[in-house]
Design a protein around this motif. Structure first.
Motif, PDB file in Angstrom:
ATOM      1  N   GLN A 201     109.821  12.320  31.709  1.00  0.00           N
ATOM      2  CA  GLN A 201     110.081  11.190  32.603  1.00  0.00           C
ATOM      3  C   GLN A 201     111.526  11.172  33.098  1.00  0.00           C
ATOM      4  O   GLN A 201     111.771  10.900  34.265  1.00  0.00           O
TER       5      GLN A 201
ATOM      6  N   ARG B  19     112.003  13.921  35.601  1.00  0.00           N
ATOM      7  CA  ARG B  19     111.225  13.740  36.821  1.00  0.00           C
ATOM      8  C   ARG B  19     111.863  12.684  37.711  1.00  0.00           C
ATOM      9  O   ARG B  19     111.618  12.616  38.895  1.00  0.00           O
ATOM     10  N   ASN B  20     112.680  11.852  37.102  1.00  0.00           N
ATOM     11  CA  ASN B  20     113.347  10.804  37.854  1.00  0.00           C
ATOM     12  C   ASN B  20     114.500  11.419  38.640  1.00  0.00           C
ATOM     13  O   ASN B  20     115.484  11.856  38.068  1.00  0.00           O
TER      14      ASN B  20
ATOM     15  N   TYR C 283     101.384   5.539  32.704  1.00  0.00           N
ATOM     16  CA  TYR C 283     102.674   5.954  33.236  1.00  0.00           C
ATOM     17  C   TYR C 283     102.496   6.497  34.642  1.00  0.00           C
ATOM     18  O   TYR C 283     101.877   7.533  34.847  1.00  0.00           O
ATOM     19  N   GLN C 284     103.078   5.773  35.596  1.00  0.00           N
ATOM     20  CA  GLN C 284     102.914   6.158  37.006  1.00  0.00           C
ATOM     21  C   GLN C 284     103.639   7.465  37.306  1.00  0.00           C
ATOM     22  O   GLN C 284     103.274   8.161  38.226  1.00  0.00           O
ATOM     23  N   ASP C 285     104.669   7.755  36.525  1.00  0.00           N
ATOM     24  CA  ASP C 285     105.443   8.957  36.830  1.00  0.00           C
ATOM     25  C   ASP C 285     104.984  10.169  36.014  1.00  0.00           C
ATOM     26  O   ASP C 285     105.588  11.230  36.093  1.00  0.00           O
TER      27      ASP C 285
ATOM     28  N   LYS D 212     100.578  12.723  40.168  1.00  0.00           N
ATOM     29  CA  LYS D 212     101.109  11.632  39.363  1.00  0.00           C
ATOM     30  C   LYS D 212     100.186  10.421  39.439  1.00  0.00           C
ATOM     31  O   LYS D 212      99.625  10.133  40.498  1.00  0.00           O
TER      32      LYS D 212
ATOM     33  N   GLN E  31     100.231   7.920  42.250  1.00  0.00           N
ATOM     34  CA  GLN E  31      99.792   8.293  43.594  1.00  0.00           C
ATOM     35  C   GLN E  31      98.276   8.344  43.737  1.00  0.00           C
ATOM     36  O   GLN E  31      97.764   8.800  44.752  1.00  0.00           O
TER      37      GLN E  31
END
Lengths: 372, 309
Positions: A14, A17-18, B89-91, B130, B133
């Motif tokens: 995470q 990826r940010n 988790y959206q990401d 992801k 999306q």
């Protein structure tokens, strides 16, 4: 154990990826070191001076030329008008005004006593103190010279003088960057550690993902460990990165053991991450968490001894500083890096941090409830 | 005691608001149990208590004979919970989400793949995408897969079809039916009345209290009134006019028409038609109809509302 590893892995995915995260991790340390180390200096490189010489005697000229001769002073105005000089100070163009009254030399010869007036711009108190000290020492120097010149050598016999030779230990050239870099490095890992960890759990709350986590059989301790360790690693990496930059850019001394630095840092980071965690258990949005983190950070930084020495603070402030983790770690960093202190020298600071870490993480775990 | 869920006098208050008022019900193993009620009825509070996320103020609840307060740890292994709000988790990608939840439940995707296969295979082509999306329907399938990956005995689905298009909703209920066939007990809540008929048992819930628990067929059978579907050219005026009639119990809009309930035997089609023509309505059509769950709900709401007064 497998669960913790997997949470750590997930956090790293995470973080990386940010897209805004990587620049923060790499860019911030460089900028902070470059800007803060060069800007946050107390050395007076150039003092702008205005001279109001109402005497125009050889003595007054001699005094003026002493200031002219100093590399620190730039005389930007000489006039007979005190008002003019003052208006320059009002505008901020002049840091100090020296007024030599008429009859300066006459009094010096006749009364063996004369006066000059110094006016220092004290908008910046610390700088004003330094300017005053510099200027006074130049005037004293002048005073000594005329003493030697005018006194009857026969009368004088032999001049008894105490000469002080000062040498500065651990930082012989009083190099400001040497003093600042270790402190700035602490600042760096603190900001990264506190903000990232403080915002992380709150982010899960905001996104609602904490709900899904909370219904799993995952243990509190596993979850918190999985959350802290990634930022612990990132912050330690930041420290290493910062030390390398400090060495390459500013050639800071590394007298002591790097192991000792990293050992202390790893404990210190648990304090900071625990702090962030505690904040995030008490807030519901990233905004709240950010504001509270900032509140503590500003107090901690200003009282950390980074810019002003703790010893010169009032006693109550020194007591408050007992709970300032930054103060401990900055001291450790300076001692180990500049002085080459061994573990025995810093052990009292180190153990204080250990206790601090245990207390704050216990508090955070206690505050974090899966059953909301 | 063969019940998967056993709830007795469950109470929860938030300050002055009584979110749940002594709710009792039981769900038999392998049943598809639906909570039907409008927003704010207390459905989410109930689900969050059952999922061990919040503590009740009174009463007790057992899931597979484990107390939700004392044995919450065990319950978390037994249940699959899907909150109303998408909370993965959206990401993270589709696959990463599923793998993450499998891991923290101490299992792997491969181990329970056959359970989620049918649902997951529909989103598997997008497994590197992801979660943030995905479309609404796909998000919901992913959330269901994640709730299922540890092979739960009881599935708690809080408004799973809210905000999902009609086709996906239908698909979703098909999936639930097939999960039921595998012996999983499913407790689901929905604000959509039309979904009620797909449940084995429904509980009609309103203002934190259960008004009726029964099979959908029995709920409809117990409807005490006669019912007409009425439509004219001016539906708004129609509702106002119908409410003037003394024999009418209720009149409310239902799609393009109005549903008119009346005490049985007190009113005929012709009387209504005559009344409406007098009022100047045109193209009046009136047909007697069988009540739906929504009609039953409206009726129950009205009577319980009157009882409160």
């Amino acid at each position: 154990m497998r669960t913790i590893l997997y949470i750590i892995q997930k956090e790293f995915i995470q973080v990386f990826r940010n897209k805004r995260m990587l620049p923060i991790i790499f860019f911030v340390p460089i900028v902070q070191l470059l800007i803060l180390v060069n800007a946050a200096t107390f050395e007076m490189k150039q003092i702008n001076m205005a001279i109001v010489d109402l005497d125009l005697s050889s003595s007054s000229r001699q005094l003026t030329s002493k200031f002219q001769g100093s590399p620190f002073y730039r005389i930007i105005n000489s006039s007979f008008s005190y008002k003019k000089a003052l208006s320059l100070m009002q505008k901020g163009d002049v840091d100090v005004i020296m007024q030599i009254p008429s009859g300066f030399e006459k009094n010096l010869v006749k009364e063996k006593n004369s006066q000059v007036q110094l006016m220092v711009n004290a908008i910046n108190g610390a700088a004003a103190g330094l300017i005053n000290a510099y200027s006074t020492s130049i005037i004293l120097d002048f005073n000594r010279e005329i003493l030697i010149e005018w006194l009857n050598p026969a009368e004088m016999g032999e001049i008894r003088r105490i000469v002080t030779e000062t040498s500065y230990w651990y930082n012989p050239k009083l190099n400001y960057t040497t003093y600042m870099v270790p402190g700035i490095l602490v600042l760096l890992v603190t900001i990264i550690g506190l903000l990232l960890s403080g915002m992380n759990i709150v982010r899960e709350k905001e996104m609602g993902t904490i709900e899904q986590i909370n219904v799993t059989p995952i243990r509190k301790i596993e979850f918190i460990a999985g959350k802290l360790i990634p930022f612990w690693i990132i912050a330690l990496f930041e420290l290493a990165f910062g030390l390398v930059l400090g060495k390459l850019l500013f050639n800071i001394p590394i007298e002591g053991s790097l192991w000792l630095i990293f050992l202390s840092a790893s404990v210190y980071l648990f304090v900071i991450l625990g702090f962030g965690l505690l904040i995030s258990t008490m807030t519901n949005t990233q905004q709240q968490s950010m504001l509270i983190s900032f509140f503590f950070m500003v107090i901690f930084i200003l009282m950390s001894g980074l810019f002003t020495s703790i010893e010169s603070m009032p006693l109550w402030a020194q007591r408050v500083d007992l709970v300032n983790p930054l103060a401990y770690f900055i001291k450790i960093m300076r001692m180990v890096l500049l002085k080459g202190s061994s573990f025995a020298d810093i052990s009292h600071l180190f153990y204080a941090l250990v206790i601090y870490a245990v207390v704050i993480i216990s508090l955070a775990i206690w505050r974090y409830r899966k059953v909301a | 005691m063969n019940n998967a869920v056993e709830v007795l006098n469950l109470t929860k208050t938030y300050g002055d608001v009584h979110a749940l008022k002594e709710i009792s019900f039981s769900v038999t193993k392998g049943e598809l149990f639906g909570f039907i009620g409008p927003d704010g009825a207390g459905k989410t509070t109930l689900f969050r208590i059952l999922a061990t996320l919040i503590l009740p103020d009174g009463g007790s609840a057992l899931i597979e004979e484990n107390d939700i307060v004392k044995d919450y740890r065990k319950i978390r292994q037994l249940i699959g919970y899907m909150p109303g709000r998408f909370s993965l988790y959206q990401d993270l990608s589709v696959e990463e989400n599923l793998r993450f939840f499998a891991t923290i439940f101490g299992t792997t995707i491969e181990e329970n793949y056959d359970l989620v296969k049918e649902i997951y295979s529909q989103i598997e082509p997008f497994k590197t995408r992801k979660a943030g999306q995905l479309s609404g329907g796909m998000k919901q399938k992913l959330a269901l897969s994640c709730a299922l990956i540890h092979k739960p005995d009881v599935l708690l689905l809080d408004e799973p079809t809210t905000g999902v298009d009609a086709v996906s909703r239908q698909e979703f209920w098909e999936m639930l039916k097939r999960l039921k066939e595998q012996g999983i007990t499913i407790v689901v809540s929905t604000p959509y009345m039309d979904e009620a008929s797909l449940c084995d048992q429904v509980a009609l819930i309103q203002d934190g209290a259960i008004m009726q628990i029964s099979t959908p067929a029995k709920v409809i059978d117990s409807y005490p009134l006669g019912l007409y579907s009425v439509s004219t050219s001016d539906n708004y005026q129609l509702l106002l006019d119908l409410k003037q009639l003394p024999q009418v119990c209720s009149a409310f809009a239902y799609g393009q028409a109005a549903h008119l309930s009346y005490r049985k035997g007190e009113m005929t089609k012709e009387e209504v038609k005559l009344y409406l023509s007098k009022k100047g309505h045109q193209d009046v059509t009136i047909t007697p109809i069988k009540p739906t769950i929504e009609d039953c709900f409206m009726e129950l709401m009205q009577t319980s509302g009157q009882a409160d007064k």
